[in-house]
Write a protein that holds these residues in place. Structure first.
Motif, PDB file in Angstrom:
ATOM      1  N   THR A  73      -2.068   3.731   5.320  1.00  0.00           N
ATOM      2  CA  THR A  73      -2.089   4.822   4.310  1.00  0.00           C
ATOM      3  C   THR A  73      -3.607   5.698   4.866  1.00  0.00           C
ATOM      4  O   THR A  73      -3.506   7.156   4.521  1.00  0.00           O
ATOM      5  CB  THR A  73      -2.573   4.229   2.992  1.00  0.00           C
ATOM      6  N   ARG A  74      -4.272   5.092   5.341  1.00  0.00           N
ATOM      7  CA  ARG A  74      -5.586   5.874   6.085  1.00  0.00           C
ATOM      8  C   ARG A  74      -5.045   6.867   6.987  1.00  0.00           C
ATOM      9  O   ARG A  74      -5.567   8.194   7.372  1.00  0.00           O
ATOM     10  CB  ARG A  74      -6.717   5.089   6.516  1.00  0.00           C
ATOM     11  N   HIS A  89      -2.212   8.311   6.813  1.00  0.00           N
ATOM     12  CA  HIS A  89      -1.158   9.011   6.084  1.00  0.00           C
ATOM     13  C   HIS A  89       0.139   8.568   6.422  1.00  0.00           C
ATOM     14  O   HIS A  89       1.176   9.428   6.361  1.00  0.00           O
ATOM     15  CB  HIS A  89      -1.509  10.585   6.055  1.00  0.00           C
ATOM     16  N   TYR A 141       3.195   5.926   5.195  1.00  0.00           N
ATOM     17  CA  TYR A 141       3.900   4.920   4.060  1.00  0.00           C
ATOM     18  C   TYR A 141       4.579   3.887   4.684  1.00  0.00           C
ATOM     19  O   TYR A 141       5.891   4.372   4.827  1.00  0.00           O
ATOM     20  CB  TYR A 141       4.427   5.616   2.835  1.00  0.00           C
ATOM     21  N   PHE A 171      -1.206  11.914   0.190  1.00  0.00           N
ATOM     22  CA  PHE A 171      -2.194  10.776   0.131  1.00  0.00           C
ATOM     23  C   PHE A 171      -3.521  11.443  -0.197  1.00  0.00           C
ATOM     24  O   PHE A 171      -3.876  12.738   0.112  1.00  0.00           O
ATOM     25  CB  PHE A 171      -2.207  10.345   1.687  1.00  0.00           C
ATOM     26  N   VAL A 181      -7.507   5.183   1.300  1.00  0.00           N
ATOM     27  CA  VAL A 181      -6.785   6.235   1.159  1.00  0.00           C
ATOM     28  C   VAL A 181      -5.439   5.871  -0.016  1.00  0.00           C
ATOM     29  O   VAL A 181      -4.875   5.006   0.445  1.00  0.00           O
ATOM     30  CB  VAL A 181      -6.174   6.747   2.328  1.00  0.00           C
ATOM     31  N   PRO A 234      -1.984   6.280  -1.936  1.00  0.00           N
ATOM     32  CA  PRO A 234      -0.932   7.019  -1.702  1.00  0.00           C
ATOM     33  C   PRO A 234      -0.309   7.561  -3.293  1.00  0.00           C
ATOM     34  O   PRO A 234      -0.496   6.860  -4.181  1.00  0.00           O
ATOM     35  CB  PRO A 234       0.474   6.036  -1.363  1.00  0.00           C
TER      36      PRO A 234
END
Lengths: 157, 409
Positions: free
Chosen positions: A25-26, A28, A30, A130, A139, A141
């Motif tokens: 997620t850092r 961006h 998923y 994000f 980060v 979502p």
């Protein structure tokens, strides 16, 4: 309208099975889990075994981060302190577009969408976004409506 | 019929008052509930040789309670479990007695469910100041989605979408269970409500309003299971265990919200087993209990357990069908919605009292089974209470059932 979440009141603790998911997620991305033996996909990623073939050889699949709203609730009474300033907010269950399997199995995920209930309806397409939390390791979502649909349903009472 | 049908009985029930706050320990409350259940059965501590309990890392243990009450047990066990665990512990007790591990077993749940650890993680004073999200909570707390109302609300919303049912059906359940609470001196909320009261109550987590949600209380409750042979010697007419299912799951439990139909809940997999074991059909059932953490959980279990068809529960409950003196009285103590919250034990307790014909209502002769059946005078005993089907909910993919009969059935 974006929901304002006070991330200073929320401490996410990744574990050995979820660390890679939070790292993605850092960047961006998923992810959902994918079985390296039979290809079955699932969420949430802390589940360490495949529900179809029981393999524990669990890899990852990078989704496009798009889906359709399957259901939702409108939270008006905050329980987690981070969300006290966020009510009302909509949490939705999203059925991912690119995780459908031949036998009809689907992968759904959940996430916060918006303060504005009138934007949301079952059947609408949405996409992941994000959000920086102030903590460089986490980060978050979130999900946004990304278009329209012919057949939608909204709770109207 | 099941091999053990009618061989085992519930012979004692007891509970503390519903309190908020109790200002007591879970050990103190558990000792009171177990003592009252023993007194109800006419048993002494030395007559009990097994004890089990369930909890959510929020309670005392069987060994503590037994020690406090001077019991020497042949078996004790405490499990982690939520709603639908009571019926599972009854099934477990049958197995233990049948196998010779113990003769008479008490099962309890003791919780400061309002002043201590609340469902969904809320702290007594309100929202969690700083929340730590570990394990499963990594994937719900971060999106502010932790409480049973918020979680079950997803299935309820999809149910409304799929079936065309409206929240007026939810209201029917709130109204019926509150009416029963009005006839129960032990209940927290006793003022009758209307469908319009429900519709006007504030939102908690849409589609749930305040009057869709159960009460949180501090309480302990206990029930005693023994064999039929011993049961006949005890204080009250025995209540026979006819059949059931316990902690039944749905398919595809990998994530509850990826199941094909969110509101196709676990009872669908169990009711044929329970009714087959009991040797009865739905038309033999005089009354029901149906785990009402929310109005919706009662509604959906009616169709899951075959009392009506898929999508028909909204019509089924219309017109007060679940009220006393109507077709299928439900939760005669007022249930979680109006009596208080025991995590499921109180439904079994009320069913036992009804089947004994000794509902503890306003009738002066209730202890001897003498009732007026006059609701205006506070009688809540059913005239015809011979067979009861109790349906219990853990979450969408976990359920139990316990079919009981009284001695006259």
């Amino acid at each position: 309208m974006a929901v304002t979440i006070d991330y200073t009141k929320l401490r996410i603790v990744p574990d050995p099975d979820t660390r890679e998911w939070w790292e993605a997620t850092r960047r961006h991305k998923y992810l959902v889990r994918r079985c390296n033996r039979c290809g079955h996909k699932w969420f949430p990623p802390n589940i360490p075994a495949c529900g179809k073939c029981a393999s524990m050889d669990a890899g990852w699949f990078e989704t496009a981060g798009t889906g359709v709203i399957h259901s939702y609730v409108v939270v008006t009474q905050p329980i987690v302190g981070a969300f006290v300033g966020a009510v009302p907010y909509v949490v939705a269950i999203i059925e991912l577009d690119d995780c459908k399997e031949d036998d009809g199995t689907v992968t759904r995920v959940a996430g916060v969408m918006t303060n504005d209930e009138s934007e949301v309806a079952i059947g609408l397409p949405c996409k992941v976004v994000f959000e920086e939390t102030g903590n460089p390791n986490i980060v978050m979502p979130r999900w946004q409506i990304s278009g329209s649909a012919e057949k939608t349903w909204r709770f109207t009472e | 019929m099941g091999a053990l049908t009618d061989k085992y009985c519930i012979v004692g029930v007891g509970e503390t008052p519903h309190m908020r706050p109790s200002n007591r320990t879970t050990l103190s409350m558990a000792c009171e509930a177990v003592s009252k259940a023993m007194e109800d059965a006419g048993l002494k501590p030395s007559d009990i040789d097994g004890m089990t309990s369930y909890q959510a890392a929020d309670s005392t243990s069987s060994a503590h309670v037994a020690t406090a009450l001077g019991m020497r047990l042949n078996y004790c066990l405490d499990i982690l479990g939520g709603g639908s665990s009571t019926e599972a512990l009854v099934a477990h007790a049958i197995g233990l007695i049948e196998a010779g591990y113990a003769k008479t077993i008490v099962c309890f749940r003791s919780m400061n469910g309002r002043s201590g650890r609340r469902m969904g993680g809320q702290v007594p004073g309100g929202p969690i100041p700083v929340a730590t999200a570990e394990g499963d909570n990594q994937f719900n707390m971060g999106w502010g989605w932790t409480t049973p109302a918020q979680r079950f609300g997803m299935s309820a919303m999809r149910y409304l979408h799929d079936t065309g049912c409206t929240t007026r059906a939810f209201a029917e359940i709130a109204v019926a269970h509150r009416y029963h609470a009005s006839l129960n001196p032990k209940a927290i909320h006793r003022s009758p409500i209307t469908i319009e009261d429900h519709q006007r109550s504030r939102w908690v987590a849409k589609p749930f309003r305040l009057l869709d949600c159960c009460q949180e209380t501090d309480v302990a409750a206990a029930i005693i299971v023994t064999s039929r042979e011993r049961a006949f010697d005890l204080r009250h007419p025995p209540v026979f265990i006819m059949g059931g299912y316990a902690r039944m799951m749905t398919e595809n439990p990998q994530w509850n919200y990826s199941r094909p139909v969110l509101h196709y809940v676990a009872g669908n997999y169990g009711w044929k087993r329970a009714f087959g074991m009991a040797g009865i059909s739905h038309s033999d059932v005089d009354f029901i209990s149906c785990y009402d953490a929310f109005t919706f959980t009662t509604l959906i279990q009616l169709e899951a357990n075959g009392f009506c068809g898929p999508g028909e529960a909204g019509d089924f409950v219309k017109g007060g069908r679940l009220k006393i003196d109507h077709e299928l009285p439900s939760n005669l103590s007022g249930g979680h919605l109006s009596e208080g919250y025991t995590h499921g034990v109180q439904m079994v307790i009320e069913n036992v009292r009804q089947l004994r014909h000794r509902a503890d209502d306003a009738c002066p002769g209730w202890r001897e089974g003498r009732h007026t059946y006059d609701r205006s005078k506070g009688c809540r005993q059913l005239r015809k209470a011979r067979i009861c089907c109790g349906m219990a909910w853990g979450w969408e993919n976990m359920a139990s059932c316990l079919i009981l009969r009284g001695i006259a059935a």
